[in-house]
Design a protein around this motif. Structure first.
Motif, short mmCIF file in Angstrom:
data_model
loop_
_atom_site.label_atom_id
_atom_site.label_comp_id
_atom_site.label_asym_id
_atom_site.label_seq_id
_atom_site.Cartn_x
_atom_site.Cartn_y
_atom_site.Cartn_z
N HIS A 66 -10.33 3.35 7.66
CA HIS A 66 -11.54 3.61 6.87
C HIS A 66 -12.55 2.48 6.90
CE1 HIS A 66 -10.01 0.80 3.90
NE2 HIS A 66 -8.83 1.39 4.04
N ARG A 116 0.86 -1.19 0.00
CA ARG A 116 0.00 0.00 0.00
C ARG A 116 0.90 1.24 0.00
NH1 ARG A 116 -2.73 -3.81 -0.65
NH2 ARG A 116 -4.67 -4.42 0.41
N THR A 117 0.33 2.37 -0.44
CA THR A 117 1.12 3.60 -0.56
C THR A 117 0.72 4.59 0.53
OG1 THR A 117 1.09 3.25 -2.95
CG2 THR A 117 1.80 5.40 -2.19
N LYS A 138 -6.05 -4.26 4.34
CA LYS A 138 -4.81 -4.80 4.91
C LYS A 138 -4.09 -3.75 5.77
CE LYS A 138 -2.00 -8.25 5.08
NZ LYS A 138 -2.43 -9.55 5.56
N ALA A 139 -3.93 -2.56 5.21
CA ALA A 139 -3.19 -1.52 5.92
C ALA A 139 -3.98 -1.02 7.13
CB ALA A 139 -2.88 -0.37 4.98
N THR A 140 -5.27 -0.80 6.92
CA THR A 140 -6.12 -0.29 8.00
C THR A 140 -6.15 -1.28 9.17
OG1 THR A 140 -7.48 0.98 6.52
CG2 THR A 140 -8.50 0.34 8.58
N ASP A 147 0.62 8.87 9.11
CA ASP A 147 -0.74 8.98 9.64
C ASP A 147 -1.66 8.08 8.82
OD1 ASP A 147 0.29 10.84 11.36
OD2 ASP A 147 -0.54 12.58 10.29
N ARG A 202 -1.30 -3.94 -8.19
CA ARG A 202 -0.68 -3.24 -7.07
C ARG A 202 0.84 -3.22 -7.19
NH1 ARG A 202 -3.97 -1.14 -2.88
NH2 ARG A 202 -5.89 -2.29 -2.60
N ARG A 209 -9.19 3.83 -4.23
CA ARG A 209 -10.22 3.48 -5.22
C ARG A 209 -11.41 2.87 -4.52
NH1 ARG A 209 -6.87 1.15 -10.25
NH2 ARG A 209 -8.88 0.26 -10.78
N VAL A 223 -5.35 6.57 7.95
CA VAL A 223 -6.81 6.66 8.08
C VAL A 223 -7.34 5.25 8.29
CG1 VAL A 223 -8.95 7.18 6.85
CG2 VAL A 223 -6.99 8.72 6.65
C1 LIG Z 1 0.54 8.83 -3.00
C2 LIG Z 1 -0.40 8.30 -1.93
C3 LIG Z 1 -0.30 8.74 -0.63
C4 LIG Z 1 -1.17 8.26 0.36
N1 LIG Z 1 -1.02 8.70 1.65
C5 LIG Z 1 -1.85 8.23 2.61
C6 LIG Z 1 -1.68 8.62 3.98
O1 LIG Z 1 -0.74 9.34 4.34
N2 LIG Z 1 -2.58 8.16 4.89
C7 LIG Z 1 -3.62 7.32 4.52
O2 LIG Z 1 -4.40 6.92 5.40
N3 LIG Z 1 -3.77 6.93 3.24
C8 LIG Z 1 -2.92 7.33 2.29
N4 LIG Z 1 -3.08 6.92 1.00
C9 LIG Z 1 -4.27 6.08 0.68
C10 LIG Z 1 -4.09 4.60 0.99
O3 LIG Z 1 -2.99 4.08 0.25
C11 LIG Z 1 -5.38 3.85 0.57
O4 LIG Z 1 -6.49 4.31 1.31
C12 LIG Z 1 -5.26 2.35 0.68
O5 LIG Z 1 -6.22 1.76 -0.16
C13 LIG Z 1 -5.49 1.82 2.10
O6 LIG Z 1 -5.23 0.43 2.07
P1 LIG Z 1 -6.09 -0.62 2.89
O7 LIG Z 1 -5.30 -1.90 2.86
O8 LIG Z 1 -6.46 -0.06 4.23
O9 LIG Z 1 -7.42 -0.80 2.07
P2 LIG Z 1 -7.57 -1.58 0.66
O10 LIG Z 1 -7.29 -3.04 0.86
O11 LIG Z 1 -6.77 -0.86 -0.36
O12 LIG Z 1 -9.10 -1.38 0.35
C14 LIG Z 1 -10.11 -2.12 1.04
C15 LIG Z 1 -11.45 -1.44 0.81
O13 LIG Z 1 -11.42 -0.17 1.45
C16 LIG Z 1 -11.77 0.85 0.53
N5 LIG Z 1 -10.93 2.02 0.87
C17 LIG Z 1 -9.59 2.17 0.71
N6 LIG Z 1 -9.19 3.36 1.18
C18 LIG Z 1 -10.30 3.98 1.65
C19 LIG Z 1 -10.53 5.25 2.26
N7 LIG Z 1 -9.56 6.13 2.50
N8 LIG Z 1 -11.80 5.58 2.63
C20 LIG Z 1 -12.82 4.71 2.42
N9 LIG Z 1 -12.67 3.48 1.84
C21 LIG Z 1 -11.41 3.13 1.46
C22 LIG Z 1 -11.50 0.29 -0.86
O14 LIG Z 1 -12.38 0.84 -1.80
C23 LIG Z 1 -11.78 -1.19 -0.65
O15 LIG Z 1 -13.15 -1.45 -0.82
C24 LIG Z 1 -2.20 7.34 0.02
C25 LIG Z 1 -2.27 6.86 -1.30
C26 LIG Z 1 -1.40 7.34 -2.27
C27 LIG Z 1 -1.50 6.79 -3.69
#
Ligand SMILES: Cc1cc2nc3c(=O)[nH]c(=O)nc-3n(C[C@H](O)[C@H](O)[C@H](O)COP(=O)(O)OP(=O)(O)OC[C@H]3O[C@@H](n4cnc5c(N)ncnc54)[C@H](O)[C@@H]3O)c2cc1C
Length: 243
Positions: free
Chosen positions: A85, A64-65, A89-91, A81, A243, A234, A83
């Motif tokens: 959400h 994740r980024t 995986k990251a959350t 920081d 990814r 997304r 979020v």
């Molecule tokens: C350049 C860049 C910088 C970033 N910097 C940050 C940062 O500093 N802090 C931060 O928290 N994030 C940041 N992000 C966003 C973060 O990479 C994504 O939110 C990521 O998808 C989180 O991964 P995950 O494993 O939690 O969820 P995923 O496994 O990617 O997604 C699981 C589900 O959650 C949903 N989802 C993902 N993100 C969100 C969201 N924000 N709100 C609601 N639903 C969501 C998806 O649609 C999917 O259905 C950044 C992204 C980029 C490209």
């Protein structure tokens, strides 16, 4: 280009920033390939094999980024920081991370090339963009005119992008339904009064920010070169092979 070898970083401290955000500080230093504001790095949430790159795609851990909010090379520490959400995986990892937990981080890269002369800069972002907005605010000349628009779930998630570069954001509350993301920001930027030579830095959900860009370009005649568009997440999940 071959991805530079990630390094292990270990949680030293984790604290709540708001009900849906945690600040995690890590010890360990990644390769610093970019010091630009709004640069980013890859985090890998399972320990990869010690040889990098892994021998085949199947062995690649989930990536994740994130934005390195603070990097202190002298103390070898990085602060990010997260979020929280929903599920992801990251959350899931960030929600329960405690001191000593290890993940792997790639080099910092990318970031915002500040225009040479800015009359006015408008930031439009959601909660994932707050750290990046903070880094840009801290990089622009203090007297730069700016408008900061940030969309969060509700008022409990309002947090200042920077403690040292004050910005007085316009806060928008989208509620808990993620499909509403970007709607209020779009409505606001359609009509908000700004000078003609304004630059726009926009980050958030991929389709939502594309709609915002199209609205600025077609509806307000904004030059595309004045818009920095940053897809941070997304709503429709990405194919894991992308990814
Ligand atoms: C350049 C860049 C910088 C970033 N910097 C940050 C940062 O500093 N802090 C931060 O928290 N994030 C940041 N992000 C966003 C973060 O990479 C994504 O939110 C990521 O998808 C989180 O991964 P995950 O494993 O939690 O969820 P995923 O496994 O990617 O997604 C699981 C589900 O959650 C949903 N989802 C993902 N993100 C969100 C969201 N924000 N709100 C609601 N639903 C969501 C998806 O649609 C999917 O259905 C950044 C992204 C980029 C490209």
């Amino acid at each position: 280009m071959e991805e530079s070898r990630p390094v292990p970083i270990a949680v030293t401290f984790s604290r709540e920033l708001s009900p849906r955000a945690r600040r995690i500080t890590f010890s360990g230093m990644t390769l610093i390939e970019s010091t630009k504001p709004a640069s980013y790095l890859s985090l890998f949430f399972e320990e990869p094999s010690r040889t990098w790159p892994p021998p085949d795609d199947a062995a690649k851990p989930p990536k994740r980024t994130y934005t390195p909010r603070y990097v202190d090379a002298s103390c070898e520490s990085i602060t990010i920081d997260f979020v929280l959400h929903g599920d992801g995986k990251a959350t899931d990892w960030a929600r329960t991370a405690t001191a000593g937990d290890v993940i792997w981080a790639g080099a910092t890269s990318g970031g915002y090339d500040l225009p040479s002369h800015i009359d006015h800069l408008v930031f439009v972002g959601d909660d994932t963009a707050i750290p990046a907005i903070g880094t840009v605010l801290e990089s622009i000349p203090r007297n730069t005119r700016k408008t900061v628009i940030i969309e969060v779930v509700d008022e409990d998630d309002e947090r200042q992008p920077s403690d040292i570069a004050l910005s007085d954001p316009i806060w928008l509350h989208r509620g808990t339904d993620a499909t509403d993301t970007g709607i209020q920001s779009l409505n606001l930027i359609r009509s908000i009064a700004v000078p003609s030579n304004t630059y726009w830095w926009i980050a958030g959900e991929r389709e939502a920010i594309r709609t915002m860009r199209d609205s600025l370009v077609r509806g307000r005649g904004v030059d595309r070169g004045h818009i920095s568009l940053n897809a941070y997440w997304r709503l429709v999940p990405m194919d894991p092979r992308e990814r």
